[in-house]
Scaffold this motif. Structure first.
Motif, mmCIF file in Angstrom:
data_model
loop_
_atom_site.group_PDB
_atom_site.id
_atom_site.type_symbol
_atom_site.label_atom_id
_atom_site.label_comp_id
_atom_site.label_asym_id
_atom_site.label_seq_id
_atom_site.Cartn_x
_atom_site.Cartn_y
_atom_site.Cartn_z
ATOM 1 N N MET A 78 -0.891 -1.331 0.970
ATOM 2 C CA MET A 78 0.167 -0.826 0.088
ATOM 3 C C MET A 78 -0.097 0.616 -0.334
ATOM 4 O O MET A 78 0.825 1.425 -0.397
ATOM 5 C CB MET A 78 0.344 -1.735 -1.139
ATOM 6 N N SER A 79 -1.369 0.959 -0.589
ATOM 7 C CA SER A 79 -1.642 2.338 -1.011
ATOM 8 C C SER A 79 -1.468 3.291 0.168
ATOM 9 O O SER A 79 -0.926 4.390 0.006
ATOM 10 C CB SER A 79 -3.038 2.453 -1.627
ATOM 11 N N LEU A 80 -1.892 2.877 1.366
ATOM 12 C CA LEU A 80 -1.700 3.730 2.540
ATOM 13 C C LEU A 80 -0.210 3.939 2.814
ATOM 14 O O LEU A 80 0.229 5.050 3.132
ATOM 15 C CB LEU A 80 -2.370 3.107 3.770
ATOM 16 N N LEU A 81 0.576 2.869 2.685
ATOM 17 C CA LEU A 81 2.014 2.987 2.931
ATOM 18 C C LEU A 81 2.671 3.902 1.892
ATOM 19 O O LEU A 81 3.567 4.688 2.223
ATOM 20 C CB LEU A 81 2.660 1.595 2.931
ATOM 21 N N LEU B 51 -11.605 6.328 3.295
ATOM 22 C CA LEU B 51 -11.275 7.759 3.254
ATOM 23 C C LEU B 51 -10.751 8.219 4.614
ATOM 24 O O LEU B 51 -9.794 8.988 4.695
ATOM 25 C CB LEU B 51 -12.508 8.570 2.851
ATOM 26 N N ASP B 52 -11.378 7.726 5.698
ATOM 27 C CA ASP B 52 -10.919 8.064 7.044
ATOM 28 C C ASP B 52 -9.480 7.618 7.259
ATOM 29 O O ASP B 52 -8.646 8.362 7.777
ATOM 30 C CB ASP B 52 -11.793 7.364 8.093
ATOM 31 N N LEU B 53 -9.196 6.370 6.868
ATOM 32 C CA LEU B 53 -7.838 5.835 7.012
ATOM 33 C C LEU B 53 -6.835 6.716 6.268
ATOM 34 O O LEU B 53 -5.795 7.089 6.814
ATOM 35 C CB LEU B 53 -7.775 4.421 6.431
ATOM 36 N N ALA B 54 -7.165 7.056 5.034
ATOM 37 C CA ALA B 54 -6.256 7.883 4.234
ATOM 38 C C ALA B 54 -6.035 9.237 4.904
ATOM 39 O O ALA B 54 -4.912 9.748 4.935
ATOM 40 C CB ALA B 54 -6.812 8.057 2.821
#
Lengths: 435, 435
Positions: A78-81, B51-54
């Motif tokens: 949800m935070s990534l989206l 952090l990488d994903l973000a």
């Protein structure tokens, strides 16, 4: 201006790239003038990875801790989206189930929603922002602890929020194009169903169609939430699930399109199949009042959900009868153990267990007023040379049990006999939604 | 019966096996009759993975969403640790920062703790259970949103909870045996320090010792929380950090042990070093009142923390002087840009930037009453053939700047000159704690 609740499953947000694609869809819906609330599942394999970790730690972890662990998955997606959506110039904020006001009971791991108080979501919409909500989770208010909703949880979150917000439609995005007249992996000529009633969808879901969770459909019917099952990979309209054929207007459909479809209920919606059940037969049950009741009492107490039941006519010579029933295959051992415990009391001869069965279900609201449906079904199966072992019916469904290895042939034969085959086979994939 | 707060960093819970080992330590402390509250960081590389994903999703994600994302890490470690502890027959429950009552301001990503109201933790202890709390996180009450505490966050959570619960000791478990007289990777003969005051520990942490976060030590001093820095891999006592040398009783020490150590303050605690700073020199500054003030005003406004400052005596012939200062290397570009903007106003000649410097700091409460300390320090460095470029002092610390490539030799020379070398080198690893 419509209020749209969109639900995206785990396969729609499997990696960073898919998260960005979903964000684009959200931005499109928002830019088209809608208020948008999004419910999202955990990314791809996250939940399985967390389950693996827990299994390495403890054979029987406390359910409360398991729920805390698993809810980390939606926290990530949800935070990534929300980040991806903001990146497209659309203000978006993410909320956990507890923050979104999804109140549940205390049944950790399979909690039921008892109330939805989406104050923060409403405030977010009123500010013109997109609210992105973690599916599959809620809060046990008494303990202020997070809970998970179990199977079909994210679909149910989306429907519950749509009901609580009085949304115009709840769009369930998945990896298939909608609900089909049969599983296209078995019937290549299966067609997408454009419209279906809650009742039919319930029967289809209960009979093995995996595209929508049964409990989410039940919730939608109870609160009159129109569902739109569609693909997250294409812009095509999918399947509309609503109260009756007439009351749902597809906002994307050109004027006058499909007018004929809504003039009359179609006879048959589709052919569902289910390979997950087994059959138990109790032979030589004394034909005395209360014996069948006792058997099903015992099986129910063992935690098994019984589906179909057949009782033979008692043989006059012996005063004994055979009782067969189907249940989820995984419940077999505990049901058999429970029955063994009452062998003396009931006085039956023996138990038989058969996990090589398949169930075919024909579903359609139109069959209520068409008496010839069962005859045509049995005829089609007979012509295919397949034996019917059990039969059960509801107002809008007929189910039969066959040998498991005849099931695919039976599904194809019935699909053809009711004129459901499309003129050209569509290359589609039919699969379960995540959770 | 003592109340012990234990903190385990990310390297102590890197995988399922380490989580189980930590659970054993918790069970031991509980079985020894203590009330136990545990603060845990995210597992190993979890935070870096998130952090990488973000970074794949957005170049500049909203800080609120970033905090929601990162707090998933402790959610996973805390629930797994609770499972592992329960599995050993010790009842344990996990709590997020918000659930534990860690209240912060709204500075997402680097929130400050403004209050601790650990009602749920206290109730859990009163029931005889172990409370496992997510480090590094709290709640911005105004918005009811999760926040992260930034660098040193988990250490600070542990100290804050220990203060809020009036705990007897806060044990910081890490991957080294305690605080050392120098970094053993540079000085193989470095010894573990048994006891140290808050003031000395603050100076050591501020001077480059990474084993404890500066802000956690500040918090501990403010609330008088005794700290015990020790290894999660061994049962040996580590380093005790408290108000004075006399007031901390090590519960694990045999009676009468180390009595001599507490009789008098040791002269020197240790030699810290720091390679992370750079030096900026502003040449030809007009020797007029307010010019130095203007320079440091501008640098501070650029967000840089200034450490050491040296101003040359003004040359009588020119009426101009040179001003040098050190600051974190990463702040260099913004500080230089800010200074360039006021070149006309200040009227200096030029700017020089030097990132090849190293800082050595000698720390010890005993040096207050021993006037010969700086002479001995400068003599040792001179005898090693190393040039001193800057000097700064506090009551209990002397820091010098050398060329970066001379720093290791300087540390070894000073360590020997103050008699800190142990008789036999111990094979130890000295490294930073996670966050």
């Amino acid at each position: 201006m419509a209020l749209v609740v969109q639900k995206y499953g785990g396969s729609s947000v499997a990696d960073a790239k898919s998260v960005k694609r979903v964000a684009k869809r959200i931005a499109e819906a928002k830019r088209a003038g809608n208020d948008v609330v999004v419910v999202v599942s955990a990314m791809g394999d996250t939940t399985d990875d967390l389950l693996d970790l827990a299994a390495q730690i403890s054979p029987l972890p406390p359910k409360r801790e398991m729920d805390i662990l698993l809810t980390a998955g939606e926290r990530i997606s949800m935070s990534l989206l929300a980040m991806a959506t903001n990146n497209l110039g659309i203000k978006a904020k993410s909320f956990t189930g507890p923050q979104a006001g999804v109140i549940t009971d205390a049944a950790y791991g399979k909690a039921r929603i008892v109330d939805v108080v989406p104050h923060r979501i409403r405030r977010t919409i009123e500010k013109g922002q997109v609210a992105i909500v973690a599916g599959f989770q809620g809060v046990n208010k008494k303990e202020d602890d997070v809970t998970t909703l179990g199977r079909g949880g994210s679909d149910t979150t989306a429907v519950a929020l749509a009901a609580g917000l009085d949304a115009d439609v709840c769009e369930i995005f998945t990896d298939v194009d909608g609900v089909f007249t049969a599983d296209p992996r078995i019937v290549p000529t299966a067609r997408k169903i454009h419209r279906v009633t809650y009742e039919e969808m319930l029967e289809l879901a209960a009979s093995g169609a995996k595209v929508l969770a049964l409990r989410a459909v039940e919730y939608a019917r109870r609160y009159g939430v129109p569902l739109h099952v569609r693909s997250s990979f294409s812009g095509a309209p999918g399947t509309l699930v609503s109260g009756t054929y007439g009351d749902l207007i597809d906002p994307n459909a050109p004027d006058g399109d499909e007018e004929e479809d809504v003039m009359e209920d179609p006879l048959i919606s589709g052919v569902a199949h289910d390979r997950s059940e087994a059959k138990i037969t109790v032979t030589g049950v004394p034909d005395k009042p209360g014996m069948a009741a006792r058997i099903f009492e015992v099986v129910a107490a063992s935690g098994s959900n019984i589906d179909m039941i057949v009782q033979n006519v008692s043989a006059a010579s012996t005063g004994r009868t055979d009782i067969s029933f189907t249940l989820p295959e995984g419940s077999g051992p505990s049901a058999l153990a429970a029955l063994r415990d009452v062998k003396g009391e009931v006085g039956y001869d023996s138990l038989e267990f058969d996990d090589q069965i398949g169930k075919l279900s024909l579903v359609g609201a139109g069959m209520k007023s068409h008496p010839g449906v069962s005859a045509r079904l049995f005829g089609a199966v007979r012509d295919a040379g397949i034996n019917i072992e059990m039969i059960s019916t509801s107002e809008i469904r007929i189910s039969i049990v066959t040998r498991a290895d005849s099931l695919d042939d039976a599904v194809r034969a019935v699909h053809t006999a009711f004129g459901l085959d499309s003129l050209e086979g569509e290359a589609v994939v039919y699969a379960g939604t995540g959770r």
